[in-house]
Write a protein that holds these residues in place. Sequence first.
Motif, PDB file in Angstrom:
ATOM      1  N   GLY A   1       0.809  -1.210   0.000  1.00 18.98           N
ATOM      2  CA  GLY A   1       0.000   0.000   0.000  1.00 18.98           C
ATOM      3  C   GLY A   1       0.841   1.257   0.000  1.00 18.98           C
ATOM      4  N   THR A   2       0.196   2.364   0.301  1.00 16.90           N
ATOM      5  CA  THR A   2       0.839   3.668   0.296  1.00 16.90           C
ATOM      6  C   THR A   2       1.425   3.994   1.662  1.00 16.90           C
ATOM      7  N   ALA A   3       2.113   5.136   1.732  1.00 15.16           N
ATOM      8  CA  ALA A   3       2.651   5.594   3.010  1.00 15.16           C
ATOM      9  C   ALA A   3       1.522   5.884   3.999  1.00 15.16           C
ATOM     10  N   ALA A   4       0.386   6.371   3.484  1.00 16.57           N
ATOM     11  CA  ALA A   4      -0.766   6.615   4.346  1.00 16.57           C
ATOM     12  C   ALA A   4      -1.291   5.313   4.937  1.00 16.57           C
ATOM     13  N   ASP A   5      -1.309   4.236   4.133  1.00 12.40           N
ATOM     14  CA  ASP A   5      -1.729   2.928   4.628  1.00 12.40           C
ATOM     15  C   ASP A   5      -0.837   2.476   5.786  1.00 12.40           C
ATOM     16  N   ALA A   6       0.464   2.653   5.628  1.00 12.43           N
ATOM     17  CA  ALA A   6       1.408   2.258   6.672  1.00 12.43           C
ATOM     18  C   ALA A   6       1.176   3.065   7.951  1.00 12.43           C
TER      19      ALA A   6
END
Length: 454
Positions: free
Chosen positions: A227-232
């Motif tokens: 996923g994206t950095a936001a997901d992390a």
Amino acid sequence: MFCGGSEEPVRACVHQSWPTMVSPSDVLPKVVEGENEAAPRRAKWWYVTFHNVTAMVGAGVLSLPYAMAHLGWGPGIVALLVAWMITLYTLRLLIEMHECVPGVRFDRYRDLGVHALGPRLGIWVVVPQQLIVQVGCDVVYMVTGGNCLQKFAQIVSPNSTPLHQSYWICIFGSSQFLLSQLRDLNSVTAISLAAAVMSLSYSTISWAACLAKGPVAGVSYAYSTAGTAADAAFRVCGALGQVAFAFAGHGVVLEIQATIPSTPTKPSKMPMWKGTVAAYLVTAACYFPVAFIGYWAFGQGVSDNVLVALERPPWLVAAANMMVVVHVLGSYQVYAMPIFESIETILTTKFRVPRGVLLRLVARSTYVALTLFVAVTFPFFGDLLGFFGGFGFTPTSFFLPCILWLKIKKPRRFSASWFANWGCIVVGVLLMLVSTIGGLRSIIQDASTFKFYS
């Protein structure tokens, strides 16, 4: 001093000729087999130990390796240690405030909130948070019981026709319709003791099986790049909520202390604190090995329920899952009993519903049915832990006791007590915000692809 926002009720409580200290809750009598009196206070310090272990060590311990996978070794260890220390400190505050007015015992979290914040603000601040904790725990325990029954059946009878998870949750929930007819916390003492023993047993099996299994092939302790950095970032927030959920006993601690006898020479806080420290040592023996060894064995690929990830030896994993079932049977009732009392008190005092078996059967069965419905609708174990841990458990466990202490005790500004309590408040509020957002986002994501009631 004042009680319930007014000085007069406390004066009345102190100056009337009761042989023992009374509670503001006695103004609304508990429903006990046709009597207007509360159940006798006869609990010992070891009752406190296994009630607290039952209330705290449960579904949360199984998700701690999963939380570690999103936090990493350093932040994960720090988060667990800080949460353990802060929540033990805030438990101490609640225990001390239980009898902060001479001659009066605040047997309910709401009573203490009313005393500190007044009759309106106290109710609106404390009661919703406590209900979120109690109802949230019961929903999660429904999901946990169903999951572990399903895993047990898969191991014991691998060739049988599989049942959907929803059916297993309903099977587990059916037992709560029966147990909910027990009278009060004193009536579930034996169940609570069995649940506490089970919690220590399956926690030991969990970390011992992980230790015997050793690191799986290709294990990785790096942060997930999916996923994206936001997901992390949201996964980290949800993991913090799972840590908060693991320290959830504060919602019923005053109700537990209410079962202990107290006199001016032997106040209830002494055995209560002794039992609580013992319970926290058991909690540490359960939490830290499971979290660290489970993460060591599976790395970032660990399941949100570490028992589900274990496969061998099958008989031991099956036994551990059944132990979880026994434990959450008792844990559900520990959190449900205060709600049952509140519901029945409201029905008898405000709506003039006659007391008796019929009231208990209808009121309690309705509550069990509602929690079962929510559990079947949203059976997302890890996501529920993150959301309820942030939204409900963080306030009652991390910073609400500190707010009440500052309001009641009024420590000198910039003293050690003042700094300690404000520090817990800041940490708790930040934890509540980030973990609630992370848990809610995960629920929404999973619900978008989940086939309900299938």
